[in-house]
Design a protein around this motif. Structure first.
Motif, PDB file in Angstrom:
ATOM      1  N   SER A   1       1.229 -11.012   8.132  1.00  0.00           N
ATOM      2  CA  SER A   1       0.568 -10.009   8.961  1.00  0.00           C
ATOM      3  C   SER A   1      -0.911 -10.326   9.019  1.00  0.00           C
TER       4      SER A   1
ATOM      5  N   ALA B   1      -4.746  -8.669  10.937  1.00  0.00           N
ATOM      6  CA  ALA B   1      -5.421  -7.723  11.826  1.00  0.00           C
ATOM      7  C   ALA B   1      -5.847  -8.483  13.069  1.00  0.00           C
TER       8      ALA B   1
ATOM      9  N   GLU C   1      -2.015   4.992  -1.908  1.00  0.00           N
ATOM     10  CA  GLU C   1      -1.237   4.473  -0.785  1.00  0.00           C
ATOM     11  C   GLU C   1      -1.586   5.215   0.497  1.00  0.00           C
ATOM     12  N   LEU C   2      -1.739   4.461   1.557  1.00  0.00           N
ATOM     13  CA  LEU C   2      -1.914   5.043   2.887  1.00  0.00           C
ATOM     14  C   LEU C   2      -0.521   5.124   3.506  1.00  0.00           C
TER      15      LEU C   2
ATOM     16  N   ARG D   1      -7.912  -1.354  13.913  1.00  0.00           N
ATOM     17  CA  ARG D   1      -6.799  -0.402  13.998  1.00  0.00           C
ATOM     18  C   ARG D   1      -5.526  -1.000  14.598  1.00  0.00           C
TER      19      ARG D   1
ATOM     20  N   THR E   1      -9.186   4.287   0.704  1.00  0.00           N
ATOM     21  CA  THR E   1      -9.470   2.879   0.437  1.00  0.00           C
ATOM     22  C   THR E   1     -10.545   2.733  -0.620  1.00  0.00           C
TER      23      THR E   1
ATOM     24  N   THR F   1       4.111   2.458   9.122  1.00  0.00           N
ATOM     25  CA  THR F   1       3.912   1.688  10.349  1.00  0.00           C
ATOM     26  C   THR F   1       4.186   0.212  10.114  1.00  0.00           C
ATOM     27  N   MET F   2       3.711  -0.332   8.999  1.00  0.00           N
ATOM     28  CA  MET F   2       3.937  -1.741   8.694  1.00  0.00           C
ATOM     29  C   MET F   2       5.414  -2.014   8.416  1.00  0.00           C
TER      30      MET F   2
ATOM     31  N   TYR G   1       0.134   4.166   7.150  1.00  0.00           N
ATOM     32  CA  TYR G   1      -0.011   2.727   7.364  1.00  0.00           C
ATOM     33  C   TYR G   1       1.202   1.980   6.798  1.00  0.00           C
ATOM     34  N   THR G   2       1.642   2.380   5.616  1.00  0.00           N
ATOM     35  CA  THR G   2       2.809   1.756   4.990  1.00  0.00           C
ATOM     36  C   THR G   2       4.043   1.906   5.876  1.00  0.00           C
TER      37      THR G   2
ATOM     38  N   ALA H   1      -8.314   8.307   5.423  1.00  0.00           N
ATOM     39  CA  ALA H   1      -7.884   6.953   5.070  1.00  0.00           C
ATOM     40  C   ALA H   1      -9.045   6.162   4.483  1.00  0.00           C
TER      41      ALA H   1
END
Length: 70
Positions: free
Chosen positions: A49, A51, A11-12, A55, A6, A18-19, A15-16, A2
């Motif tokens: 959203s 952080a 695209e991760l 994580r 970045t 999960t979001m 993460y996409t 990951a």
């Protein structure tokens, strides 16, 4: 891996996904709360959203719950 994405872009997917799941949960909670208030619709829905720790992130959904009057 990951960290590399970045830097070089891309695209991760984990993460996409999960979001997206977090947005779905936030939306469901918002609609459940609106229903408890007797609302028929929700307008002006927004998502935010942030952080909260490394994580971990939070997603909130908000809008105006509307109840029609007879």
């Amino acid at each position: 891996m990951a960290g590399l994405k970045t830097i070089v872009g891309g695209e991760l997917r984990g993460y996409t996904e999960t979001m997206q799941e977090a947005r779905d949960i936030a939306t469901q909670r918002m609609t459940d709360n609106a229903a408890k208030l007797g609302a028929e619709v929700i307008i002006g829905v927004c998502y935010a959203s942030s952080a909260i720790v490394q994580r971990a992130a939070e997603v909130i959904a908000y809008g105006a719950a509307i109840r029609y009057l007879d």
